[in-house]
Write a protein that holds these residues in place. Structure first.
Motif, short mmCIF file in Angstrom:
data_model
loop_
_atom_site.label_atom_id
_atom_site.label_comp_id
_atom_site.label_asym_id
_atom_site.label_seq_id
_atom_site.Cartn_x
_atom_site.Cartn_y
_atom_site.Cartn_z
N LEU A 114 2.82 -0.28 1.97
CA LEU A 114 1.67 -1.08 1.58
C LEU A 114 1.58 -1.11 0.07
CD1 LEU A 114 -1.00 0.33 4.06
CD2 LEU A 114 0.10 -1.89 4.17
N ASP A 115 1.43 -2.28 -0.49
CA ASP A 115 1.32 -2.46 -1.95
C ASP A 115 2.46 -1.77 -2.69
OD1 ASP A 115 -1.02 -3.89 -1.54
OD2 ASP A 115 -2.30 -2.14 -1.82
N GLY A 116 3.67 -1.77 -2.11
CA GLY A 116 4.83 -1.17 -2.75
C GLY A 116 4.90 0.34 -2.62
N GLN A 117 3.98 0.96 -1.89
CA GLN A 117 3.95 2.41 -1.70
C GLN A 117 4.41 2.76 -0.30
OE1 GLN A 117 -0.12 3.59 -2.55
NE2 GLN A 117 0.65 5.29 -3.73
N MET A 168 -6.12 -0.26 -2.68
CA MET A 168 -5.44 -0.58 -1.43
C MET A 168 -6.42 -1.33 -0.55
SD MET A 168 -3.62 1.92 1.35
CE MET A 168 -4.77 3.21 1.08
N SER A 169 -5.96 -2.34 0.12
CA SER A 169 -6.82 -3.15 0.98
C SER A 169 -6.62 -2.84 2.45
CB SER A 169 -6.54 -4.63 0.71
OG SER A 169 -5.19 -4.91 1.03
#
Length: 95
Positions: free
Chosen positions: A77-80, A1-2
């Protein structure tokens, strides 16, 4: 995760609750309550006191925590699906 939370914020991944009761009844998604347990995914560096000193965070990545039903801000975020909340919104750590 960024994503890196700031100050005393934490990123929590909600843990799914059981979808069946002890009697074997399946609970549909629309009837489920919001989860109140989650796993800490990221932790900010901590807040500062009036003297400018950094206050250490009591939570760490990987902790399983209990939080209020309506705590935090829901983000994707990121599909989560994640929650961002302050450390003070967390009621405790489950061992």
């Amino acid at each position: 995760m960024s994503f890196r939370p700031l100050h005393d914020r934490v990123v929590v991944e909600a843990l799914d609750e059981e979808s069946t009761t002890a009697g074997g009844i399946i609970i549909p998604d629309t009837a489920k309550e919001k989860p109140m347990q989650g796993k800490i995914v990221a932790v900010g560096p901590g807040s500062r006191n009036e003297a400018g000193e950094r206050l250490a965070m009591q939570l760490k990545k990987g902790d399983v925590v209990l939080y209020g039903k309506w705590s935090g801000t829901e983000v994707k975020l990121d599909g989560q699906d994640l929650l961002i909340m302050r450390e003070s919104d967390v009621m405790g750590v489950l061992d």
